[in-house]
Design an enzyme around this catalytic site. Structure first.
Site, PDB file in Angstrom:
ATOM      1  N   LYS A  70       0.835  -1.197   0.000  1.00 49.49           N
ATOM      2  CA  LYS A  70       0.000   0.000   0.000  1.00 49.49           C
ATOM      3  C   LYS A  70       0.874   1.253   0.000  1.00 49.49           C
ATOM      4  O   LYS A  70       1.934   1.274   0.620  1.00 49.49           O
ATOM      5  CB  LYS A  70      -0.926   0.017   1.229  1.00 49.49           C
ATOM      6  CG  LYS A  70      -1.841  -1.177   1.306  1.00 49.49           C
ATOM      7  CD  LYS A  70      -2.705  -1.163   2.547  1.00 49.49           C
ATOM      8  CE  LYS A  70      -3.866  -0.230   2.424  1.00 49.49           C
ATOM      9  NZ  LYS A  70      -4.823  -0.383   3.556  1.00 49.49           N
ATOM     10  N   GLY A 103      -8.312   5.896  -2.341  1.00 50.65           N
ATOM     11  CA  GLY A 103      -9.111   5.531  -3.504  1.00 50.65           C
ATOM     12  C   GLY A 103      -8.697   4.230  -4.157  1.00 50.65           C
ATOM     13  O   GLY A 103      -9.013   3.976  -5.315  1.00 50.65           O
ATOM     14  N   VAL A 148      -6.409  -9.316   4.429  1.00 51.98           N
ATOM     15  CA  VAL A 148      -7.560  -9.998   5.027  1.00 51.98           C
ATOM     16  C   VAL A 148      -8.424 -10.518   3.888  1.00 51.98           C
ATOM     17  O   VAL A 148      -9.027  -9.741   3.130  1.00 51.98           O
ATOM     18  CB  VAL A 148      -8.365  -9.051   5.934  1.00 51.98           C
ATOM     19  CG1 VAL A 148      -9.552  -9.784   6.549  1.00 51.98           C
ATOM     20  CG2 VAL A 148      -7.474  -8.461   7.026  1.00 51.98           C
ATOM     21  N   LYS A 191     -15.571   2.000  -3.978  1.00 51.35           N
ATOM     22  CA  LYS A 191     -16.946   1.715  -3.577  1.00 51.35           C
ATOM     23  C   LYS A 191     -17.936   2.002  -4.704  1.00 51.35           C
ATOM     24  O   LYS A 191     -17.769   2.949  -5.465  1.00 51.35           O
ATOM     25  CB  LYS A 191     -17.306   2.565  -2.356  1.00 51.35           C
ATOM     26  CG  LYS A 191     -16.365   2.371  -1.176  1.00 51.35           C
ATOM     27  CD  LYS A 191     -16.495   3.515  -0.193  1.00 51.35           C
ATOM     28  CE  LYS A 191     -15.391   3.465   0.846  1.00 51.35           C
ATOM     29  NZ  LYS A 191     -15.345   4.684   1.679  1.00 51.35           N
ATOM     30  N   GLU A 218     -12.349   4.333   8.699  1.00 53.55           N
ATOM     31  CA  GLU A 218     -12.636   3.131   7.914  1.00 53.55           C
ATOM     32  C   GLU A 218     -11.964   1.912   8.532  1.00 53.55           C
ATOM     33  O   GLU A 218     -10.821   1.980   8.992  1.00 53.55           O
ATOM     34  CB  GLU A 218     -12.162   3.322   6.473  1.00 53.55           C
ATOM     35  CG  GLU A 218     -12.797   4.527   5.808  1.00 53.55           C
ATOM     36  CD  GLU A 218     -12.799   4.438   4.294  1.00 53.55           C
ATOM     37  OE1 GLU A 218     -12.334   3.416   3.748  1.00 53.55           O
ATOM     38  OE2 GLU A 218     -13.271   5.387   3.656  1.00 53.55           O
ATOM     39  N   ARG A 222     -12.434  14.388   5.752  1.00 52.94           N
ATOM     40  CA  ARG A 222     -13.265  15.184   4.830  1.00 52.94           C
ATOM     41  C   ARG A 222     -14.669  14.602   4.794  1.00 52.94           C
ATOM     42  O   ARG A 222     -14.962  13.593   5.424  1.00 52.94           O
ATOM     43  CB  ARG A 222     -12.665  15.135   3.431  1.00 52.94           C
ATOM     44  CG  ARG A 222     -12.481  13.693   2.947  1.00 52.94           C
ATOM     45  CD  ARG A 222     -12.106  13.598   1.493  1.00 52.94           C
ATOM     46  NE  ARG A 222     -11.657  12.271   1.091  1.00 52.94           N
ATOM     47  CZ  ARG A 222     -12.448  11.244   0.828  1.00 52.94           C
ATOM     48  NH1 ARG A 222     -13.761  11.378   0.940  1.00 52.94           N
ATOM     49  NH2 ARG A 222     -11.945  10.075   0.467  1.00 52.94           N
ATOM     50  N   VAL A 267     -18.065  10.723  -0.140  1.00 48.30           N
ATOM     51  CA  VAL A 267     -19.020  10.615  -1.246  1.00 48.30           C
ATOM     52  C   VAL A 267     -20.351  10.072  -0.739  1.00 48.30           C
ATOM     53  O   VAL A 267     -21.428  10.526  -1.131  1.00 48.30           O
ATOM     54  CB  VAL A 267     -18.463   9.688  -2.352  1.00 48.30           C
ATOM     55  CG1 VAL A 267     -19.481   9.514  -3.476  1.00 48.30           C
ATOM     56  CG2 VAL A 267     -17.146  10.222  -2.900  1.00 48.30           C
TER      57      VAL A 267
END
Length: 448
Positions: free
Chosen positions: A157, A163, A202, A236, A274, A291, A294
């Protein structure tokens, strides 16, 4: 606040304008040459061209945005989501210019925006994190050594990522060696930072996020969770609340962990924590989004709160007008992201929308960016808008959503409407037993 400049575009700009109009606040829209005829530009009280289509020359142009804010005597800047919304340097420059940045402090954004620093902070706060290596990794061989210690599969990562960009699942040393340099390259290109870290992957997880809000007086609350496991390319597509996977005990635990995460950084503003959760309902911190999300309308539908209005009140220094006990999760809601893209390959489908008709009906809300004749530009995210459906029960929402998706008319480009309709017909989704692997595993029926 009397005047707010919106440093964003499309549906989120229209969403912010709507709340500002209701509160009697003047709005300034900034726009690129490509967006000159888009609805959000007309709907603001004033508009200003800030550059050509590429985002680096327009929506990421801090100098142009701040100069426009000063020319129009804006009291505050709302960054929306994406673009400059989590840019600590921009938030700091706003403050230096005497303009309120509607969001958390710059140092909080920077600490939480660096995934390595964020993991360390959460560990100190007692928030569970995915097993992994917290330092930057210099080369592929060191990555292989660390991955072997953690145990395959692992996820590479980008420390500054978001995103789904820069993420790569690796199941052995060979895959790590192949992926490492490309992951660093993408991270550098997208975020200007090529630091890479490794987490245990995971398998078949749930993606659960918790909405939080904090004021300048030390009050921090959660606004319950959203299930965000319907994804493609780690992004998502459908979100819902309440999560059909959580029981009340786990819901309490994960929401409490989100509040602890926010308290650890003295969070002010609206944000999201998250988590990733395995089949045994063990959850781990994934990231904090500093922030508006969406999918914030999902939370608005089940709590009755206007999250943009809440952002404005916090930015004005007001204390939260409600306590944790007063926040209730009532009914059910889902959000469907409608994209200009091929429903099978997920490739963007830019072009002109020749005809556009949005659905209507009880429990139906549409937050969109377009109208008939609007151009979906290849320069920006291809999201057309969001369908938000609410009702008393999950089954009622599914039935209303099926009717709403059937009402859509979007001609001239390809859209993902067939994919969304296919999800609603799938037995696993209807039963509420899906995970983040659902879209890859689903046998899609495409109606073109």
């Amino acid at each position: 606040m009397k005047t707010i400049l919106i440093a964003n575009r499309g549906e989120i700009a229209r969403r912010i304008i709507r709340t500002c109009k209701a509160k009697g606040i003047r709005t300034i829209a900034v726009h690129s040459e490509a967006d000159a005829s888009m609805p959000f530009v007309r709907e603001a009280d004033a508009a200003a061209l800030i550059g050509p289509a590429p985002v680096a020359q327009s929506y990421l142009n801090m100098d142009a945005i701040l100069q426009t804010a000063k020319e129009h005597e804006a009291d505050a800047i709302h960054p929306g989501y994406g673009l400059l919304s989590e840019n600590g340097r921009f938030a700091r420059r706003c403050v230096e210019e005497g303009i309120v940045f509607i969001g958390p402090r710059a140092e909080v954004m920077e600490e939480m925006g660096d995934k390595i620093r964020a993991r360390a902070k959460m560990m100190q706060a007692g928030v569970p994190v995915v097993p992994g290596y917290n330092g930057n990794i210099p080369d592929a061989e060191e990555a292989c050594r660390i991955a072997s210690e953690i145990g395959y599969p692992v996820m590479l990562k980008a420390s500054a990522g978001g995103g789904g960009i820069g993420m790569q699942i690796c199941r052995d040393d060979e895959e790590v060696r192949k992926a490492f340099q490309s992951a660093k390259g993408r991270a550098k290109a997208y975020f200007g930072n090529d630091d890479i870290f490794i987490e245990k992957y995971v398998d078949n997880p749930h993606h659960i996020e918790v909405q939080i809000a904090g004021d300048e007086h030390g009050n921090i609350v959660h606004l319950f969770e959203r299930e965000c496991s319907i994804q493609r390319r780690h992004q998502k597509v459908i979100e819902e609340s309440p999560s059909p996977f959580l029981d009340e005990t786990t819901r309490h635990l994960i929401c409490d962990a989100a509040v602890r995460a926010a308290q650890a950084v003295n969070y002010t503003g609206v944000g999201t924590v998250e988590f990733i959760m395995n089949g045994d309902k063990e959850f781990f911190f994934l990231e904090m989004n500093t922030r508006l999300q969406v999918e914030h309308p999902v939370t608005e539908a089940v709590t009755g709160l206007d999250l943009v209005e809440l952002q404005l009140a916090i930015a004005e220094g007001k204390a939260l007008s409600f306590s944790q006990k007063e926040v209730k999760q009532q009914g059910h809601a889902m959000e469907f992201r409608v994209y200009a893209e091929d429903p099978i390959t997920f490739m963007p489908s830019p072009g002109t929308i020749s005809r556009y008709v949005q659905p209507e009906g009880e429990g139906i809300r549409v937050d969109d960016a377009v109208e008939s004749g609007s151009v979906i530009s290849p320069f920006y995210d291809p999201m057309i808008g969001k369908l938000i459906v609410s009702g008393n029960t999950r089954q009622e929402v599914i039935e209303r959503a099926q009717d709403a998706l059937a009402q859509y008319v979007i001609e001239g480009i390809k859209t993902n409407l067939p994919l969304l309709s296919g999800v609603l017909r799938d037995e696993e989704f209807v039963a509420g037993v899906y995970t983040t692997q659902f879209v890859q595993q689903m046998k899609r029926t495409t109606n073109k």
